[in-house]
Design a protein around this motif. Structure first.
Motif, mmCIF file in Angstrom:
data_model
loop_
_atom_site.group_PDB
_atom_site.id
_atom_site.type_symbol
_atom_site.label_atom_id
_atom_site.label_comp_id
_atom_site.label_asym_id
_atom_site.label_seq_id
_atom_site.Cartn_x
_atom_site.Cartn_y
_atom_site.Cartn_z
ATOM 1 N N SER A 154 2.557 -4.428 11.225
ATOM 2 C CA SER A 154 1.362 -3.378 11.389
ATOM 3 C C SER A 154 0.009 -4.006 10.868
ATOM 4 O O SER A 154 -1.073 -3.716 10.836
ATOM 5 N N ARG A 207 0.543 -0.923 0.090
ATOM 6 C CA ARG A 207 0.206 -0.221 -0.069
ATOM 7 C C ARG A 207 0.783 1.708 -0.153
ATOM 8 O O ARG A 207 2.119 0.802 0.213
ATOM 9 N N GLN A 208 0.656 2.483 -0.838
ATOM 10 C CA GLN A 208 0.905 3.543 -0.472
ATOM 11 C C GLN A 208 -0.306 4.874 -0.319
ATOM 12 O O GLN A 208 -0.945 5.063 -1.107
ATOM 13 N N ALA A 209 0.586 5.046 0.893
ATOM 14 C CA ALA A 209 -0.099 6.577 1.138
ATOM 15 C C ALA A 209 0.152 7.814 0.670
ATOM 16 O O ALA A 209 1.472 7.770 0.339
ATOM 17 N N GLY A 214 2.083 10.743 -0.054
ATOM 18 C CA GLY A 214 3.407 11.571 0.741
ATOM 19 C C GLY A 214 4.019 10.011 1.921
ATOM 20 O O GLY A 214 5.035 10.775 2.128
ATOM 21 N N LYS A 215 4.137 9.331 0.856
ATOM 22 C CA LYS A 215 4.962 7.482 2.360
ATOM 23 C C LYS A 215 5.203 7.152 0.893
ATOM 24 O O LYS A 215 5.057 7.303 0.408
ATOM 25 N N ALA A 216 6.385 6.423 1.642
ATOM 26 C CA ALA A 216 6.515 5.626 0.844
ATOM 27 C C ALA A 216 5.640 4.290 0.308
ATOM 28 O O ALA A 216 4.959 3.965 1.408
ATOM 29 N N ARG A 217 6.235 3.488 -0.582
ATOM 30 C CA ARG A 217 5.227 2.140 -1.032
ATOM 31 C C ARG A 217 5.888 0.690 0.136
ATOM 32 O O ARG A 217 6.740 0.727 0.794
ATOM 33 N N GLU A 218 4.544 0.668 1.054
ATOM 34 C CA GLU A 218 5.380 -0.468 2.169
ATOM 35 C C GLU A 218 4.513 -2.157 1.730
ATOM 36 O O GLU A 218 2.996 -1.911 1.554
ATOM 37 N N GLU A 236 -5.378 4.526 9.425
ATOM 38 C CA GLU A 236 -4.198 4.341 8.892
ATOM 39 C C GLU A 236 -4.273 3.854 7.419
ATOM 40 O O GLU A 236 -3.014 4.135 7.288
ATOM 41 N N ALA A 280 -5.761 4.070 2.228
ATOM 42 C CA ALA A 280 -4.005 3.849 1.289
ATOM 43 C C ALA A 280 -4.683 3.453 -0.584
ATOM 44 O O ALA A 280 -5.634 2.927 -0.472
#
Length: 123
Positions: free
Chosen positions: A63, A38-40, A42-46, A89, A92
């Motif tokens: 998580s 997933r990617q939110a 402004g955040k890196a892909r997780e 949270e 994403a």
């Protein structure tokens, strides 16, 4: 080459559930792993969950452990991510991927990616 298409995203309230699907254009070999990411904004892909097609072993990010479950159908052309107890949270874009030769949650280990499906969790 393999094409991946995700579906099943949507909007849910906190505590709700969604099941994401990933349809592959062809059978994926047993020596390959699949994963969900997933990617939110402004955040890196997780990396969230990985599945080894050969032995069925799974791996989860801290998580999502205990809340998300990765699985496959018997044809090994459709993969799922069952998401329970969703939190804000978790909002994403969610992607499935394949091409990794070992059970990994690292983006760089995967070759083929879908276009993503959006998940939004409201409080």
């Amino acid at each position: 080459q393999v094409q991946l298409v995700e579906s099943g995203g949507g909007s849910v309230q906190t505590g709700g559930s969604l099941r994401l699907s990933c349809a592959a254009s062809r059978y994926i070999d047993d020596n390959i792993c699949v994963g969900w990411f997933r990617q939110a904004p402004g955040k890196a892909r997780e990396g969230l969950a990985g599945l080894s097609l050969g032995n069925g072993k799974t791996r989860y990010a801290d998580s999502v452990v205990g809340r998300f479950t990765i699985s496959r159908d018997n044809t090994k052309t459709t993969f799922y991510l069952q998401m329970n107890s969703l939190k804000p949270e978790d909002t994403a874009m969610y992607y499935c991927a394949t091409g990794a030769y070992y059970l990994s949650l690292a983006v760089h280990d995967f070759t083929y990616w879908g276009q993503g499906t959006q998940v939004a969790v409201s409080s």
